[in-house]
Design a protein around this motif. Structure first.
Motif, PDB file in Angstrom:
ATOM      1  N   SER A  62       0.830  -1.213   0.000  1.00 49.07           N
ATOM      2  CA  SER A  62       0.000   0.000   0.000  1.00 49.07           C
ATOM      3  C   SER A  62       0.857   1.253   0.000  1.00 49.07           C
ATOM      4  O   SER A  62       0.539   2.247  -0.674  1.00 49.07           O
ATOM      5  CB  SER A  62      -0.924  -0.011   1.222  1.00 49.07           C
ATOM      6  OG  SER A  62      -1.786  -1.125   1.202  1.00 49.07           O
ATOM      7  N   TYR A  63       1.957   1.199   0.759  1.00 52.69           N
ATOM      8  CA  TYR A  63       2.873   2.344   0.814  1.00 52.69           C
ATOM      9  C   TYR A  63       3.469   2.629  -0.569  1.00 52.69           C
ATOM     10  O   TYR A  63       3.543   3.790  -1.000  1.00 52.69           O
ATOM     11  CB  TYR A  63       3.974   2.053   1.829  1.00 52.69           C
ATOM     12  CG  TYR A  63       5.092   3.070   1.862  1.00 52.69           C
ATOM     13  CD1 TYR A  63       4.917   4.308   2.467  1.00 52.69           C
ATOM     14  CD2 TYR A  63       6.324   2.790   1.288  1.00 52.69           C
ATOM     15  CE1 TYR A  63       5.939   5.240   2.497  1.00 52.69           C
ATOM     16  CE2 TYR A  63       7.354   3.707   1.308  1.00 52.69           C
ATOM     17  CZ  TYR A  63       7.162   4.934   1.917  1.00 52.69           C
ATOM     18  OH  TYR A  63       8.171   5.856   1.939  1.00 52.69           O
ATOM     19  N   LYS A  64       3.881   1.561  -1.272  1.00 51.96           N
ATOM     20  CA  LYS A  64       4.438   1.752  -2.605  1.00 51.96           C
ATOM     21  C   LYS A  64       3.378   2.267  -3.572  1.00 51.96           C
ATOM     22  O   LYS A  64       3.677   3.101  -4.438  1.00 51.96           O
ATOM     23  CB  LYS A  64       5.001   0.425  -3.111  1.00 51.96           C
ATOM     24  CG  LYS A  64       6.210  -0.071  -2.332  1.00 51.96           C
ATOM     25  CD  LYS A  64       7.394   0.867  -2.451  1.00 51.96           C
ATOM     26  CE  LYS A  64       7.964   0.875  -3.847  1.00 51.96           C
ATOM     27  NZ  LYS A  64       9.164   1.759  -3.941  1.00 51.96           N
ATOM     28  N   GLN A  65       2.139   1.771  -3.402  1.00 53.17           N
ATOM     29  CA  GLN A  65       1.061   2.261  -4.263  1.00 53.17           C
ATOM     30  C   GLN A  65       0.784   3.735  -4.021  1.00 53.17           C
ATOM     31  O   GLN A  65       0.548   4.494  -4.958  1.00 53.17           O
ATOM     32  CB  GLN A  65      -0.198   1.427  -4.026  1.00 53.17           C
ATOM     33  CG  GLN A  65      -0.116   0.013  -4.570  1.00 53.17           C
ATOM     34  CD  GLN A  65      -1.353  -0.803  -4.263  1.00 53.17           C
ATOM     35  OE1 GLN A  65      -2.173  -0.414  -3.415  1.00 53.17           O
ATOM     36  NE2 GLN A  65      -1.515  -1.930  -4.927  1.00 53.17           N
ATOM     37  N   ILE A  66       0.823   4.113  -2.735  1.00 52.02           N
ATOM     38  CA  ILE A  66       0.609   5.535  -2.418  1.00 52.02           C
ATOM     39  C   ILE A  66       1.743   6.375  -2.988  1.00 52.02           C
ATOM     40  O   ILE A  66       1.525   7.465  -3.544  1.00 52.02           O
ATOM     41  CB  ILE A  66       0.497   5.719  -0.893  1.00 52.02           C
ATOM     42  CG1 ILE A  66      -0.793   5.071  -0.377  1.00 52.02           C
ATOM     43  CG2 ILE A  66       0.523   7.201  -0.519  1.00 52.02           C
ATOM     44  CD1 ILE A  66      -0.907   5.084   1.121  1.00 52.02           C
ATOM     45  N   GLN A  67       2.981   5.861  -2.854  1.00 52.40           N
ATOM     46  CA  GLN A  67       4.118   6.586  -3.424  1.00 52.40           C
ATOM     47  C   GLN A  67       3.955   6.741  -4.934  1.00 52.40           C
ATOM     48  O   GLN A  67       4.161   7.839  -5.484  1.00 52.40           O
ATOM     49  CB  GLN A  67       5.414   5.832  -3.112  1.00 52.40           C
ATOM     50  CG  GLN A  67       6.041   6.175  -1.775  1.00 52.40           C
ATOM     51  CD  GLN A  67       7.432   5.603  -1.656  1.00 52.40           C
ATOM     52  OE1 GLN A  67       7.730   4.531  -2.170  1.00 52.40           O
ATOM     53  NE2 GLN A  67       8.302   6.317  -0.973  1.00 52.40           N
ATOM     54  N   GLN A  68       3.613   5.622  -5.600  1.00 52.71           N
ATOM     55  CA  GLN A  68       3.454   5.668  -7.044  1.00 52.71           C
ATOM     56  C   GLN A  68       2.289   6.571  -7.438  1.00 52.71           C
ATOM     57  O   GLN A  68       2.384   7.338  -8.411  1.00 52.71           O
ATOM     58  CB  GLN A  68       3.228   4.250  -7.576  1.00 52.71           C
ATOM     59  CG  GLN A  68       3.195   4.145  -9.088  1.00 52.71           C
ATOM     60  CD  GLN A  68       4.533   4.506  -9.702  1.00 52.71           C
ATOM     61  OE1 GLN A  68       5.585   4.171  -9.159  1.00 52.71           O
ATOM     62  NE2 GLN A  68       4.497   5.202 -10.830  1.00 52.71           N
ATOM     63  N   PHE A  69       1.194   6.476  -6.670  1.00 52.74           N
ATOM     64  CA  PHE A  69       0.025   7.298  -6.961  1.00 52.74           C
ATOM     65  C   PHE A  69       0.362   8.780  -6.806  1.00 52.74           C
ATOM     66  O   PHE A  69      -0.022   9.608  -7.640  1.00 52.74           O
ATOM     67  CB  PHE A  69      -1.120   6.913  -6.021  1.00 52.74           C
ATOM     68  CG  PHE A  69      -2.334   7.792  -6.164  1.00 52.74           C
ATOM     69  CD1 PHE A  69      -3.219   7.603  -7.202  1.00 52.74           C
ATOM     70  CD2 PHE A  69      -2.588   8.808  -5.249  1.00 52.74           C
ATOM     71  CE1 PHE A  69      -4.339   8.409  -7.337  1.00 52.74           C
ATOM     72  CE2 PHE A  69      -3.695   9.614  -5.379  1.00 52.74           C
ATOM     73  CZ  PHE A  69      -4.578   9.417  -6.426  1.00 52.74           C
ATOM     74  N   THR A  70       1.090   9.113  -5.739  1.00 54.93           N
ATOM     75  CA  THR A  70       1.468  10.518  -5.514  1.00 54.93           C
ATOM     76  C   THR A  70       2.358  11.022  -6.633  1.00 54.93           C
ATOM     77  O   THR A  70       2.174  12.152  -7.142  1.00 54.93           O
ATOM     78  CB  THR A  70       2.183  10.651  -4.161  1.00 54.93           C
ATOM     79  OG1 THR A  70       1.340  10.148  -3.124  1.00 54.93           O
ATOM     80  CG2 THR A  70       2.518  12.099  -3.872  1.00 54.93           C
ATOM     81  N   ALA A  71       3.329  10.185  -7.028  1.00 56.99           N
ATOM     82  CA  ALA A  71       4.229  10.601  -8.105  1.00 56.99           C
ATOM     83  C   ALA A  71       3.480  10.765  -9.423  1.00 56.99           C
ATOM     84  O   ALA A  71       3.687  11.750 -10.153  1.00 56.99           O
ATOM     85  CB  ALA A  71       5.355   9.583  -8.255  1.00 56.99           C
ATOM     86  N   ASP A  72       2.592   9.803  -9.722  1.00 59.62           N
ATOM     87  CA  ASP A  72       1.830   9.890 -10.976  1.00 59.62           C
ATOM     88  C   ASP A  72       0.870  11.075 -10.966  1.00 59.62           C
ATOM     89  O   ASP A  72       0.723  11.773 -11.977  1.00 59.62           O
ATOM     90  CB  ASP A  72       1.047   8.593 -11.189  1.00 59.62           C
ATOM     91  CG  ASP A  72       1.963   7.410 -11.473  1.00 59.62           C
ATOM     92  OD1 ASP A  72       3.108   7.650 -11.887  1.00 59.62           O
ATOM     93  OD2 ASP A  72       1.532   6.266 -11.264  1.00 59.62           O
ATOM     94  N   ALA A  73       0.205  11.289  -9.823  1.00 64.65           N
ATOM     95  CA  ALA A  73      -0.730  12.424  -9.745  1.00 64.65           C
ATOM     96  C   ALA A  73       0.013  13.740  -9.910  1.00 64.65           C
ATOM     97  O   ALA A  73      -0.464  14.650 -10.615  1.00 64.65           O
ATOM     98  CB  ALA A  73      -1.468  12.386  -8.409  1.00 64.65           C
ATOM     99  N   ALA A  74       1.165  13.840  -9.263  1.00 64.09           N
ATOM    100  CA  ALA A  74       1.947  15.074  -9.394  1.00 64.09           C
ATOM    101  C   ALA A  74       2.387  15.285 -10.842  1.00 64.09           C
ATOM    102  O   ALA A  74       2.369  16.413 -11.357  1.00 64.09           O
ATOM    103  CB  ALA A  74       3.168  15.010  -8.474  1.00 64.09           C
ATOM    104  N   HIS A  75       2.770  14.166 -11.497  1.00 62.03           N
ATOM    105  CA  HIS A  75       3.193  14.283 -12.891  1.00 62.03           C
ATOM    106  C   HIS A  75       2.032  14.702 -13.792  1.00 62.03           C
ATOM    107  O   HIS A  75       2.186  15.568 -14.671  1.00 62.03           O
ATOM    108  CB  HIS A  75       3.770  12.938 -13.352  1.00 62.03           C
ATOM    109  CG  HIS A  75       4.227  12.953 -14.777  1.00 62.03           C
ATOM    110  ND1 HIS A  75       5.398  13.570 -15.180  1.00 62.03           N
ATOM    111  CD2 HIS A  75       3.661  12.432 -15.904  1.00 62.03           C
ATOM    112  CE1 HIS A  75       5.540  13.439 -16.494  1.00 62.03           C
ATOM    113  NE2 HIS A  75       4.503  12.740 -16.951  1.00 62.03           N
ATOM    114  N   GLU A  76       0.867  14.069 -13.580  1.00 56.46           N
ATOM    115  CA  GLU A  76      -0.287  14.396 -14.407  1.00 56.46           C
ATOM    116  C   GLU A  76      -0.766  15.828 -14.167  1.00 56.46           C
ATOM    117  O   GLU A  76      -1.193  16.510 -15.103  1.00 56.46           O
ATOM    118  CB  GLU A  76      -1.426  13.417 -14.119  1.00 56.46           C
ATOM    119  CG  GLU A  76      -1.154  11.992 -14.565  1.00 56.46           C
ATOM    120  CD  GLU A  76      -1.055  11.880 -16.074  1.00 56.46           C
ATOM    121  OE1 GLU A  76      -1.624  12.737 -16.775  1.00 56.46           O
ATOM    122  OE2 GLU A  76      -0.403  10.935 -16.548  1.00 56.46           O
TER     123      GLU A  76
END
Length: 460
Positions: free
Chosen positions: A217-231
């Motif tokens: 879940s932590y990695k998903q949140i990290q990935q989600f945060t990075a992707d959201a910031a990129h988008e």
């Protein structure tokens, strides 16, 4: 997880906590086992000693006539009896003589005292170094010169005429029990550290297993945060660059200003749609069950979407058609708007990933007590590795193609979340360069046999 210092430290602390708790439990358990075994042996010894002493007491009283005098018939009971006034050692006789079986085992010693507490005779085992001290108490624990422990019991003796004769003292060494308990103590002492090592290893492994979902879940949140910031950064950066370039111009005519406003409006629309999608997913996460529940007709849902998206398919030079394999309308309970968005995302996703000249078929069928909508395309397909992540947020099989078509990677994630909130399922079957089939299953209402569906509202 090993590369993350925070999770490694947390795992270590969790493993130490497990090991400490288990160590305390095992220590208390070991102490309890030791005490239980010791108590059981002590109770058994006391019962045995009391039984032997009682048998000897009853047998001796039937043969005693004068107080303080040992009758010859006593030797029938205690053949190796030795009178103190005669300087002798208790003779060892063969087992053919009539003797009590317990005394014959050689574990017990018998001492006879007169009324004054003076030793009169001894029999049975010969405990060397044991102090001959008479004690009128019923139970006594004594030790010899070497520190060996003995348990003994004293009983008053009477003659046949019920006159006070003296005392009978029967004792037994508890060295065998002490040796056994020392062995138990050694086993527990060696077993506890070994058990703690095993518990520590197991705790480390179990802590790792327990933290796997958290780490995932932590990695998903990290990935989600990075992707959201990129988008979010892309439309913001484009808008900022457009505004800065406009500010650098000394003057703007109406056409240039309108072009700049069109770019800003397009990027803001994309940004607004992205934020709306994120808020929608967040709302579904907080409240999986939709608030709005109404009767919806899947037949009308499929026909309306195929009709509305036909123009988009024609623009992409793709054939879009529907295939209804059931002869009756099918109804489900749910939010019509969300279900509309779910199937729309599947069809739009198929259009985006199907090459020119391809074909998309929307199939309506029934499976058991579920309505089934399949979106089948002849697109580029999905690799087996990507199929396990296709419903993750911001995940795109072909990033360049999705970005060209305006996709943000949230369409299938939203579709899966809507299906889950309606107690349904969304699955994918795909073969690379052949095509994909997205299958949506939703529970039907009752027997699902209904008179008709309103085409305009989608209600059954």
């Amino acid at each position: 997880m090993r590369q993350n210092k925070l999770f490694s430290q947390t795992r270590g602390k969790l493993a130490l906590s497990y090991a400490f708790v288990m160590g305390v439990i095992l220590s208390l358990l070991g102490f309890g086992v030791y005490e239980a075994i010791a108590h059981a042996h002590l109770i058994t010894l006391e019962r045995e000693l009391k039984s032997v002493a009682g048998t000897l007491h009853d047998s001796l009283e039937s043969k005693l006539k004068q107080p303080g005098q040992v009758e010859p018939r006593v030797r029938d009971i205690l053949p190796n009896l030795c009178l103190v006034e005669i300087n002798c050692s208790p003779a060892r006789v063969n087992g053919e003589r009539h003797r009590l079986s317990a005394v014959n085992q050689g574990d017990y010693y018998i001492q006879l005292f007169d009324q004054s507490g003076s030793l009169v005779a001894i029999a049975g085992a010969d405990p060397a170094g044991l102090p001959l001290v008479f004690n009128r108490e019923s139970w006594q624990t004594v030790s010899d010169e070497e520190g060996n422990t003995y348990e003994q019991i004293s009983l008053s003796l009477h003659t046949q005429e019920q006159q006070d004769w003296g005392y009978l003292q029967v004792g037994r060494s508890v060295q065998d029990i002490n040796d056994y308990m020392n062995t138990v103590k050694l086993i527990l002492g060696l077993g506890l550290p070994i058990a703690m090592i095993l518990v520590g290893v197991a705790s480390w492994g179990l802590a790792g297993l327990a933290m796997q979902p958290i780490y995932k879940s932590y990695k998903q949140i990290q990935q989600f945060t990075a992707d959201a910031a990129h988008e979010l950064r892309t439309p913001v950066a484009a808008t900022l660059a457009t505004v800065e370039s406009a500010l650098l111009m000394p003057s703007l005519d109406e056409k240039e200003a309108r072009n700049i406003l069109d770019i800003v409006e397009r990027q803001n629309r994309r940004l607004s749609q992205l934020v709306a999608d994120l808020l929608f997913l967040s709302r579904l996460d907080r409240q999986p069950v939709s608030v709005l529940r109404q009767r919806c007709c899947l037949n009308d849902l499929v026909s309306d979407l195929v009709e509305e998206l036909a123009a988009l398919a024609v623009a992409a030079q793709i054939t879009l058609s529907s295939e209804v394999r059931v002869g009756i309308p099918m109804a489900v309970i749910g939010d019509e708007e969300q279900l509309y968005r779910l199937v729309s995302n599947l069809i739009i996703n198929a259009i985006q990933y199907t090459p020119v000249g391809g074909k998309i078929t929307v199939i309506l069928d029934k499976s058991d007590h579920h309505g089934m909508i399949q979106v089948k395309d002849t697109g580029i397909g999905i690799t087996p590795e990507d199929q396990g992540q296709i419903f993750d947020r911001f995940y795109r099989v072909n990033s360049d193609r999705s970005r060209h078509t305006g996709g943000s990677g949230l369409g299938l994630a939203i579709a899966a979340a809507i299906a889950q909130s309606h107690q349904g399922s969304l699955q994918v079957q795909s073969e690379l360069d052949v095509g994909s089939i997205f299958t949506l299953r939703l529970p039907l209402v009752g027997s699902s046999v209904i008179s008709g569906c309103a085409t305009s509202t989608g209600e059954c």
